[in-house]
Design an enzyme around this catalytic site. Structure first.
Site, PDB file in Angstrom:
ATOM      1  N   ASP A  33      11.179 -71.159  -7.593  1.00  0.00           N
ATOM      2  CA  ASP A  33      12.333 -71.670  -8.395  1.00  0.00           C
ATOM      3  C   ASP A  33      11.212 -71.846  -9.927  1.00  0.00           C
ATOM      4  O   ASP A  33      11.361 -72.563  -9.971  1.00  0.00           O
ATOM      5  CB  ASP A  33      12.864 -73.797  -7.687  1.00  0.00           C
ATOM      6  CG  ASP A  33      13.364 -73.798  -8.500  1.00  0.00           C
ATOM      7  OD1 ASP A  33      13.829 -73.801  -9.541  1.00  0.00           O
ATOM      8  OD2 ASP A  33      13.748 -75.446  -7.918  1.00  0.00           O
ATOM      9  N   HIS A  47       8.884 -55.203 -30.359  1.00  0.00           N
ATOM     10  CA  HIS A  47      10.252 -55.570 -29.621  1.00  0.00           C
ATOM     11  C   HIS A  47      11.590 -54.537 -30.107  1.00  0.00           C
ATOM     12  O   HIS A  47      13.097 -54.909 -29.382  1.00  0.00           O
ATOM     13  CB  HIS A  47      10.931 -56.666 -30.362  1.00  0.00           C
ATOM     14  CG  HIS A  47      10.340 -58.442 -29.596  1.00  0.00           C
ATOM     15  ND1 HIS A  47      10.791 -58.045 -28.219  1.00  0.00           N
ATOM     16  CD2 HIS A  47       9.641 -59.290 -29.583  1.00  0.00           C
ATOM     17  CE1 HIS A  47      10.377 -59.499 -27.360  1.00  0.00           C
ATOM     18  NE2 HIS A  47       9.458 -60.024 -27.913  1.00  0.00           N
TER      19      HIS A  47
END
Length: 448
Positions: free
Chosen positions: A301, A398
Protein backbone atom coordinates in the site's frame (compact mmCIF):
# COMPACT_ATOMS: atom_id res chain seq x y z
CA UNK A 1 -22.80 21.47 -13.19
CA UNK A 2 -26.53 20.94 -12.70
CA UNK A 3 -27.03 21.25 -16.47
CA UNK A 4 -24.30 18.70 -17.12
CA UNK A 5 -25.87 16.23 -14.70
CA UNK A 6 -29.25 16.75 -16.30
CA UNK A 7 -27.89 16.30 -19.82
CA UNK A 8 -25.94 13.15 -19.00
CA UNK A 9 -28.43 11.65 -16.63
CA UNK A 10 -27.98 9.81 -13.37
CA UNK A 11 -27.88 6.11 -12.76
CA UNK A 12 -28.91 3.78 -9.96
CA UNK A 13 -27.40 0.32 -9.63
CA UNK A 14 -24.25 1.07 -11.63
CA UNK A 15 -22.32 -1.49 -9.57
CA UNK A 16 -24.82 -4.18 -10.55
CA UNK A 17 -24.05 -3.78 -14.26
CA UNK A 18 -21.47 -6.04 -15.86
CA UNK A 19 -18.31 -4.47 -17.27
CA UNK A 20 -19.61 -4.17 -20.81
CA UNK A 21 -22.80 -2.46 -19.62
CA UNK A 22 -20.79 0.03 -17.56
CA UNK A 23 -18.70 0.85 -20.62
CA UNK A 24 -21.80 1.29 -22.78
CA UNK A 25 -23.27 3.72 -20.26
CA UNK A 26 -20.05 5.75 -20.16
CA UNK A 27 -19.79 5.78 -23.95
CA UNK A 28 -23.36 6.94 -24.32
CA UNK A 29 -23.39 9.57 -21.60
CA UNK A 30 -19.83 10.89 -21.38
CA UNK A 31 -17.72 9.63 -24.29
CA UNK A 32 -19.37 10.32 -27.64
CA UNK A 33 -17.09 9.22 -30.46
CA UNK A 34 -15.17 6.74 -28.33
CA UNK A 35 -15.44 2.95 -28.67
CA UNK A 36 -15.30 -0.23 -26.61
CA UNK A 37 -11.91 -0.96 -28.13
CA UNK A 38 -10.31 1.85 -26.13
CA UNK A 39 -11.37 0.15 -22.91
CA UNK A 40 -10.33 -3.33 -24.03
CA UNK A 41 -6.94 -2.36 -25.44
CA UNK A 42 -4.92 -3.09 -22.29
CA UNK A 43 -6.81 -6.10 -20.96
CA UNK A 44 -4.93 -9.25 -20.10
CA UNK A 45 -4.74 -11.93 -22.78
CA UNK A 46 -6.25 -14.42 -20.33
CA UNK A 47 -9.89 -13.84 -19.39
CA UNK A 48 -9.31 -15.51 -16.01
CA UNK A 49 -6.37 -13.20 -15.28
CA UNK A 50 -8.39 -10.15 -16.28
CA UNK A 51 -11.10 -11.27 -13.87
CA UNK A 52 -8.51 -11.30 -11.09
CA UNK A 53 -7.58 -7.70 -11.91
CA UNK A 54 -11.23 -6.63 -12.12
CA UNK A 55 -11.90 -8.04 -8.65
CA UNK A 56 -9.24 -5.87 -7.02
CA UNK A 57 -11.58 -2.87 -7.14
CA UNK A 58 -15.20 -1.90 -7.80
CA UNK A 59 -17.05 -0.59 -10.86
CA UNK A 60 -14.13 -1.53 -13.11
CA UNK A 61 -14.35 -0.65 -16.79
CA UNK A 62 -10.71 -1.18 -17.84
CA UNK A 63 -7.18 -1.87 -16.64
CA UNK A 64 -4.54 0.85 -16.26
CA UNK A 65 -1.06 -0.53 -17.00
CA UNK A 66 2.11 0.92 -15.51
CA UNK A 67 5.70 0.08 -16.47
CA UNK A 68 7.30 -2.73 -14.45
CA UNK A 69 11.06 -2.20 -14.52
CA UNK A 70 14.09 -3.62 -12.75
CA UNK A 71 17.04 -1.77 -11.25
CA UNK A 72 20.04 -4.16 -11.18
CA UNK A 73 23.31 -4.02 -9.24
CA UNK A 74 21.90 -3.31 -5.78
CA UNK A 75 24.19 -4.63 -3.07
CA UNK A 76 22.30 -4.52 0.24
CA UNK A 77 23.81 -6.01 3.39
CA UNK A 78 26.15 -8.05 1.22
CA UNK A 79 23.38 -9.55 -0.95
CA UNK A 80 22.95 -8.69 -4.62
CA UNK A 81 19.45 -7.74 -5.79
CA UNK A 82 17.71 -6.77 -8.98
CA UNK A 83 15.02 -4.50 -7.57
CA UNK A 84 11.60 -4.52 -9.27
CA UNK A 85 10.07 -1.05 -9.61
CA UNK A 86 6.66 0.09 -10.87
CA UNK A 87 6.53 3.76 -11.84
CA UNK A 88 5.42 5.97 -14.70
CA UNK A 89 7.87 8.79 -13.95
CA UNK A 90 10.72 9.14 -16.40
CA UNK A 91 14.27 8.46 -15.17
CA UNK A 92 13.34 6.97 -11.77
CA UNK A 93 14.46 3.43 -12.61
CA UNK A 94 17.48 4.74 -14.53
CA UNK A 95 18.52 6.88 -11.57
CA UNK A 96 18.14 4.02 -9.08
CA UNK A 97 20.16 1.74 -11.37
CA UNK A 98 22.90 4.31 -11.79
CA UNK A 99 23.11 4.93 -8.05
CA UNK A 100 23.15 1.19 -7.29
CA UNK A 101 26.01 0.67 -9.73
CA UNK A 102 27.93 3.60 -8.23
CA UNK A 103 27.70 2.16 -4.70
CA UNK A 104 28.30 -1.43 -5.85
CA UNK A 105 32.06 -0.73 -5.92
CA UNK A 106 31.97 1.36 -2.73
CA UNK A 107 30.63 -1.19 -0.26
CA UNK A 108 26.97 -1.15 -1.23
CA UNK A 109 24.05 -0.27 1.03
CA UNK A 110 23.68 -1.20 4.66
CA UNK A 111 20.17 -1.42 6.08
CA UNK A 112 18.67 -2.42 9.40
CA UNK A 113 15.16 -2.60 10.79
CA UNK A 114 14.97 -0.47 13.92
CA UNK A 115 11.46 -1.48 15.06
CA UNK A 116 8.39 -3.23 13.67
CA UNK A 117 5.43 -2.21 15.83
CA UNK A 118 2.22 -1.01 14.20
CA UNK A 119 -0.63 0.89 15.79
CA UNK A 120 -4.39 0.74 16.00
CA UNK A 121 -6.89 3.01 17.72
CA UNK A 122 -10.26 2.51 19.40
CA UNK A 123 -12.05 5.78 20.16
CA UNK A 124 -14.99 5.98 22.56
CA UNK A 125 -16.91 8.27 24.89
CA UNK A 126 -16.98 7.26 28.55
CA UNK A 127 -18.67 8.88 31.55
CA UNK A 128 -15.98 7.91 34.09
CA UNK A 129 -13.31 10.17 35.55
CA UNK A 130 -9.92 10.22 33.78
CA UNK A 131 -8.08 9.35 36.98
CA UNK A 132 -9.88 5.99 37.15
CA UNK A 133 -8.13 4.67 34.04
CA UNK A 134 -5.05 3.31 35.83
CA UNK A 135 -7.15 1.23 38.22
CA UNK A 136 -9.49 -0.12 35.54
CA UNK A 137 -7.02 -0.87 32.73
CA UNK A 138 -5.66 -4.23 34.03
CA UNK A 139 -9.13 -5.83 34.13
CA UNK A 140 -10.05 -4.30 30.76
CA UNK A 141 -6.84 -5.58 29.15
CA UNK A 142 -7.45 -9.09 30.46
CA UNK A 143 -10.98 -9.11 29.08
CA UNK A 144 -9.90 -7.76 25.70
CA UNK A 145 -7.14 -10.35 25.48
CA UNK A 146 -9.51 -13.16 26.34
CA UNK A 147 -12.17 -11.98 23.89
CA UNK A 148 -9.71 -11.97 20.97
CA UNK A 149 -7.61 -15.05 21.73
CA UNK A 150 -9.16 -16.90 18.81
CA UNK A 151 -8.14 -14.07 16.47
CA UNK A 152 -4.63 -13.48 17.79
CA UNK A 153 -3.43 -17.06 18.45
CA UNK A 154 -2.16 -17.72 14.91
CA UNK A 155 -0.46 -14.34 14.69
CA UNK A 156 1.19 -14.89 18.07
CA UNK A 157 2.51 -18.24 16.82
CA UNK A 158 4.27 -16.30 14.03
CA UNK A 159 5.84 -13.88 16.53
CA UNK A 160 3.18 -11.19 16.27
CA UNK A 161 0.07 -10.25 18.20
CA UNK A 162 -0.90 -7.47 20.57
CA UNK A 163 2.17 -5.87 22.17
CA UNK A 164 0.44 -3.46 24.58
CA UNK A 165 -2.46 -1.08 25.21
CA UNK A 166 -2.40 2.55 26.35
CA UNK A 167 -5.61 4.25 27.56
CA UNK A 168 -5.51 7.93 26.62
CA UNK A 169 -7.80 10.83 27.46
CA UNK A 170 -8.56 13.31 24.63
CA UNK A 171 -10.16 16.29 26.42
CA UNK A 172 -9.46 18.66 23.53
CA UNK A 173 -11.86 16.60 21.43
CA UNK A 174 -14.50 16.18 24.14
CA UNK A 175 -14.26 15.91 27.96
CA UNK A 176 -15.56 12.34 27.68
CA UNK A 177 -13.47 11.28 24.67
CA UNK A 178 -10.94 8.47 25.16
CA UNK A 179 -8.71 6.27 23.04
CA UNK A 180 -7.20 2.84 23.37
CA UNK A 181 -3.89 3.00 21.49
CA UNK A 182 -2.92 -0.58 20.71
CA UNK A 183 0.52 -1.75 19.61
CA UNK A 184 0.74 -4.73 17.26
CA UNK A 185 3.28 -7.07 15.70
CA UNK A 186 2.14 -8.57 12.41
CA UNK A 187 5.07 -10.73 11.25
CA UNK A 188 5.48 -10.84 7.48
CA UNK A 189 2.02 -9.44 6.77
CA UNK A 190 1.24 -5.74 6.52
CA UNK A 191 -1.49 -6.61 9.00
CA UNK A 192 -4.28 -4.12 8.25
CA UNK A 193 -7.05 -6.72 8.24
CA UNK A 194 -5.70 -8.40 11.37
CA UNK A 195 -5.44 -5.11 13.25
CA UNK A 196 -8.90 -3.92 12.24
CA UNK A 197 -10.47 -7.27 13.13
CA UNK A 198 -8.90 -7.20 16.59
CA UNK A 199 -9.95 -3.59 17.17
CA UNK A 200 -13.55 -4.23 16.19
CA UNK A 201 -13.63 -7.21 18.55
CA UNK A 202 -12.22 -4.92 21.24
CA UNK A 203 -15.06 -2.46 20.56
CA UNK A 204 -17.66 -5.16 21.14
CA UNK A 205 -15.97 -6.35 24.34
CA UNK A 206 -15.59 -2.76 25.58
CA UNK A 207 -19.35 -2.35 25.47
CA UNK A 208 -19.83 -5.66 27.29
CA UNK A 209 -17.28 -4.59 29.92
CA UNK A 210 -19.05 -1.29 30.56
CA UNK A 211 -22.33 -3.12 31.16
CA UNK A 212 -21.08 -6.04 33.29
CA UNK A 213 -17.83 -5.20 35.12
CA UNK A 214 -18.21 -5.15 38.91
CA UNK A 215 -15.23 -2.80 39.10
CA UNK A 216 -17.23 0.01 37.53
CA UNK A 217 -19.39 2.43 39.48
CA UNK A 218 -22.91 2.89 38.19
CA UNK A 219 -22.04 6.36 36.86
CA UNK A 220 -19.17 4.85 34.84
CA UNK A 221 -21.31 2.47 32.77
CA UNK A 222 -22.19 5.01 30.10
CA UNK A 223 -19.91 4.19 27.17
CA UNK A 224 -20.24 4.81 23.42
CA UNK A 225 -17.85 3.39 20.83
CA UNK A 226 -17.04 5.97 18.13
CA UNK A 227 -14.70 4.08 15.79
CA UNK A 228 -12.03 1.38 15.61
CA UNK A 229 -9.32 1.50 12.93
CA UNK A 230 -5.61 0.95 12.38
CA UNK A 231 -3.30 3.97 12.19
CA UNK A 232 -1.05 4.42 9.18
CA UNK A 233 1.23 6.50 11.40
CA UNK A 234 3.96 3.96 12.12
CA UNK A 235 6.78 5.74 13.97
CA UNK A 236 7.72 2.43 15.62
CA UNK A 237 7.96 0.47 12.37
CA UNK A 238 11.18 1.99 11.10
CA UNK A 239 14.10 1.04 8.87
CA UNK A 240 17.45 2.75 8.35
CA UNK A 241 19.58 2.54 5.19
CA UNK A 242 23.05 4.01 4.76
CA UNK A 243 26.09 4.28 2.54
CA UNK A 244 29.58 5.53 3.35
CA UNK A 245 32.83 6.00 1.49
CA UNK A 246 36.15 7.85 1.86
CA UNK A 247 35.82 11.27 0.27
CA UNK A 248 38.75 10.64 -2.05
CA UNK A 249 36.77 7.83 -3.73
CA UNK A 250 33.69 9.96 -4.35
CA UNK A 251 34.59 10.89 -7.90
CA UNK A 252 31.78 11.66 -10.37
CA UNK A 253 33.09 11.02 -13.90
CA UNK A 254 32.11 13.64 -16.45
CA UNK A 255 30.77 16.09 -13.88
CA UNK A 256 33.68 18.51 -13.93
CA UNK A 257 33.63 18.50 -10.10
CA UNK A 258 36.32 16.83 -8.02
CA UNK A 259 35.45 14.44 -5.20
CA UNK A 260 35.99 16.87 -2.32
CA UNK A 261 33.95 19.61 -3.95
CA UNK A 262 31.18 17.18 -4.84
CA UNK A 263 30.91 15.97 -1.25
CA UNK A 264 30.90 19.57 0.04
CA UNK A 265 28.08 20.55 -2.33
CA UNK A 266 26.15 17.34 -1.62
CA UNK A 267 26.24 17.87 2.15
CA UNK A 268 25.01 21.44 1.72
CA UNK A 269 22.12 20.23 -0.44
CA UNK A 270 21.00 17.80 2.26
CA UNK A 271 21.39 20.48 4.95
CA UNK A 272 19.17 22.82 2.95
CA UNK A 273 16.46 20.14 2.77
CA UNK A 274 16.74 19.71 6.53
CA UNK A 275 16.12 23.41 7.20
CA UNK A 276 13.87 24.56 4.35
CA UNK A 277 10.39 23.05 4.04
CA UNK A 278 9.98 23.99 0.38
CA UNK A 279 13.08 22.03 -0.50
CA UNK A 280 12.35 19.22 1.98
CA UNK A 281 9.04 18.37 0.29
CA UNK A 282 10.73 17.93 -3.10
CA UNK A 283 13.72 16.17 -1.51
CA UNK A 284 11.45 13.63 0.21
CA UNK A 285 9.32 13.21 -2.89
CA UNK A 286 12.48 12.01 -4.63
CA UNK A 287 13.07 9.46 -1.87
CA UNK A 288 9.50 8.24 -2.23
CA UNK A 289 9.97 7.90 -6.01
CA UNK A 290 12.19 4.94 -5.21
CA UNK A 291 10.30 3.55 -2.23
CA UNK A 292 6.85 3.80 -3.82
CA UNK A 293 8.06 2.02 -6.95
CA UNK A 294 9.15 -0.99 -4.87
CA UNK A 295 6.01 -0.84 -2.74
CA UNK A 296 3.81 -0.89 -5.86
CA UNK A 297 5.80 -3.66 -7.52
CA UNK A 298 5.39 -5.92 -4.48
CA UNK A 299 1.65 -5.32 -4.04
CA UNK A 300 1.91 -3.16 -0.92
CA UNK A 301 0.00 0.00 0.00
CA UNK A 302 1.98 2.99 -1.28
CA UNK A 303 -0.61 5.48 0.02
CA UNK A 304 -0.15 4.25 3.59
CA UNK A 305 3.64 4.33 3.18
CA UNK A 306 3.52 7.89 1.81
CA UNK A 307 1.31 9.12 4.66
CA UNK A 308 3.54 7.56 7.31
CA UNK A 309 6.73 8.91 5.75
CA UNK A 310 5.51 12.49 5.59
CA UNK A 311 4.13 12.37 9.14
CA UNK A 312 7.52 11.06 10.27
CA UNK A 313 9.28 13.89 8.41
CA UNK A 314 7.23 16.35 10.44
CA UNK A 315 7.54 14.67 13.85
CA UNK A 316 9.61 17.54 15.29
CA UNK A 317 6.79 19.97 14.46
CA UNK A 318 8.55 21.11 11.31
CA UNK A 319 8.71 19.22 8.01
CA UNK A 320 12.31 18.16 7.32
CA UNK A 321 14.31 15.87 5.05
CA UNK A 322 14.16 12.15 5.76
CA UNK A 323 17.82 11.66 4.84
CA UNK A 324 20.93 12.97 6.57
CA UNK A 325 24.52 13.55 5.47
CA UNK A 326 27.65 14.01 7.56
CA UNK A 327 31.41 14.00 7.09
CA UNK A 328 33.58 12.34 9.73
CA UNK A 329 37.33 11.73 9.50
CA UNK A 330 37.32 12.35 5.74
CA UNK A 331 34.55 9.77 5.25
CA UNK A 332 31.22 10.59 3.57
CA UNK A 333 28.14 9.21 5.36
CA UNK A 334 24.63 9.36 3.87
CA UNK A 335 21.64 7.70 5.53
CA UNK A 336 17.88 7.51 5.46
CA UNK A 337 15.51 6.69 8.32
CA UNK A 338 11.92 6.06 7.30
CA UNK A 339 8.83 4.23 8.60
CA UNK A 340 7.83 1.36 6.31
CA UNK A 341 4.90 -0.89 7.08
CA UNK A 342 5.23 -3.63 4.46
CA UNK A 343 4.13 -7.21 4.02
CA UNK A 344 5.20 -10.18 1.91
CA UNK A 345 2.20 -12.40 2.64
CA UNK A 346 -1.49 -11.63 2.29
CA UNK A 347 -3.13 -8.79 0.37
CA UNK A 348 -2.12 -8.51 -3.28
CA UNK A 349 1.31 -10.05 -2.78
CA UNK A 350 0.07 -13.40 -4.07
CA UNK A 351 -3.10 -12.35 -5.89
CA UNK A 352 -1.39 -10.02 -8.35
CA UNK A 353 0.84 -12.14 -10.60
CA UNK A 354 3.39 -9.36 -11.09
CA UNK A 355 3.60 -8.72 -7.34
CA UNK A 356 4.26 -12.43 -6.88
CA UNK A 357 6.88 -12.28 -9.64
CA UNK A 358 8.50 -9.23 -8.00
CA UNK A 359 8.88 -11.12 -4.72
CA UNK A 360 10.38 -14.06 -6.61
CA UNK A 361 12.90 -11.70 -8.23
CA UNK A 362 13.85 -10.54 -4.73
CA UNK A 363 14.24 -14.12 -3.46
CA UNK A 364 10.97 -14.26 -1.48
CA UNK A 365 12.05 -11.85 1.27
CA UNK A 366 10.31 -11.56 4.62
CA UNK A 367 8.78 -8.24 5.61
CA UNK A 368 11.92 -6.96 7.34
CA UNK A 369 14.15 -7.78 4.37
CA UNK A 370 11.69 -6.03 2.05
CA UNK A 371 11.77 -2.98 4.33
CA UNK A 372 15.55 -2.90 3.93
CA UNK A 373 15.33 -3.23 0.14
CA UNK A 374 12.74 -0.46 -0.20
CA UNK A 375 14.67 1.90 2.09
CA UNK A 376 17.92 1.28 0.19
CA UNK A 377 16.12 2.03 -3.07
CA UNK A 378 14.79 5.28 -1.62
CA UNK A 379 18.28 6.27 -0.51
CA UNK A 380 19.69 5.36 -3.93
CA UNK A 381 17.07 7.53 -5.60
CA UNK A 382 17.87 10.42 -3.27
CA UNK A 383 21.59 10.09 -3.92
CA UNK A 384 21.09 10.05 -7.70
CA UNK A 385 18.86 13.13 -7.63
CA UNK A 386 21.23 15.13 -5.41
CA UNK A 387 24.24 14.03 -7.43
CA UNK A 388 22.62 15.47 -10.53
CA UNK A 389 21.43 18.63 -8.79
CA UNK A 390 24.83 19.62 -7.46
CA UNK A 391 26.76 18.72 -10.64
CA UNK A 392 25.16 18.67 -14.10
CA UNK A 393 21.63 19.68 -13.05
CA UNK A 394 18.50 17.58 -12.90
CA UNK A 395 17.23 18.36 -16.38
CA UNK A 396 19.95 16.57 -18.32
CA UNK A 397 18.63 13.13 -17.40
CA UNK A 398 14.99 14.17 -17.35
CA UNK A 399 15.11 15.72 -20.80
CA UNK A 400 16.46 12.51 -22.33
CA UNK A 401 13.36 10.73 -21.13
CA UNK A 402 11.14 13.69 -21.98
CA UNK A 403 12.45 13.54 -25.55
CA UNK A 404 11.48 9.88 -25.79
CA UNK A 405 7.98 10.68 -24.51
CA UNK A 406 7.61 13.42 -27.13
CA UNK A 407 8.81 11.06 -29.85
CA UNK A 408 6.25 8.49 -28.70
CA UNK A 409 3.46 11.05 -28.90
CA UNK A 410 4.60 11.91 -32.45
CA UNK A 411 4.76 8.21 -33.40
CA UNK A 412 8.43 8.36 -34.38
CA UNK A 413 9.98 5.25 -35.91
CA UNK A 414 13.16 3.70 -34.41
CA UNK A 415 15.41 5.36 -37.05
CA UNK A 416 13.70 8.71 -36.44
CA UNK A 417 14.21 8.29 -32.71
CA UNK A 418 17.93 7.68 -33.16
CA UNK A 419 18.44 10.64 -35.49
CA UNK A 420 16.37 12.97 -33.31
CA UNK A 421 18.19 11.95 -30.14
CA UNK A 422 21.51 12.62 -31.84
CA UNK A 423 20.35 16.00 -33.13
CA UNK A 424 19.12 17.16 -29.70
CA UNK A 425 22.22 16.03 -27.85
CA UNK A 426 23.31 19.20 -26.07
CA UNK A 427 20.30 21.15 -27.37
CA UNK A 428 17.19 22.30 -25.52
CA UNK A 429 14.28 19.88 -25.94
CA UNK A 430 10.77 21.20 -26.53
CA UNK A 431 7.67 19.62 -28.06
CA UNK A 432 7.56 22.31 -30.76
CA UNK A 433 11.24 21.92 -31.59
CA UNK A 434 11.04 18.14 -31.84
CA UNK A 435 7.95 18.33 -34.04
CA UNK A 436 9.67 20.79 -36.39
CA UNK A 437 12.75 18.59 -36.63
CA UNK A 438 10.68 15.48 -37.34
CA UNK A 439 8.64 17.30 -39.98
CA UNK A 440 11.84 18.31 -41.78
CA UNK A 441 13.25 14.82 -41.41
CA UNK A 442 10.12 13.24 -42.84
CA UNK A 443 10.05 15.69 -45.74
CA UNK A 444 13.54 14.55 -46.66
CA UNK A 445 14.98 18.02 -46.23
CA UNK A 446 18.46 18.82 -44.99
CA UNK A 447 18.45 18.57 -41.21
CA UNK A 448 21.11 20.23 -39.13
Amino acid sequence: MAEKIQNNGRINGFSKLDKRQRREWLLEKFLPGRTHAEFRHFEAASEDLQQVFDNFSENTVASFPLPFGVAPNFLINGTAYAVPMVTEESSVVAAASSSAKYWLTRGGFRAEVVATEKLGQLHFRWAGHPDRRAALLPELEARLHGATAGITDRMEARGGGVRGITWKHLPNVDPQCYQLLVRFGTGDSMGANFINTVLEAYATELEVWSATSTALHEAERELEVIMAILSNHTPNCVVRAAVSCPIEAMNIPGSGVDAADFVRRFRLAVAIAHEDTHRAVTHNKGIMNGIDAVVLATGNDFRAVESAAHAFAAETGRYRSLSRCRIEDEVFHFELTVPLSLGTVGGLTRLHPLADLALDILGRPGAEELMCIAAATGLAQNFAALRSLVTTGIQQGHMKMHLQNILSSLQASPPERRQTAEFFRGRTVSHHGVRQYLDRLREGGVVG
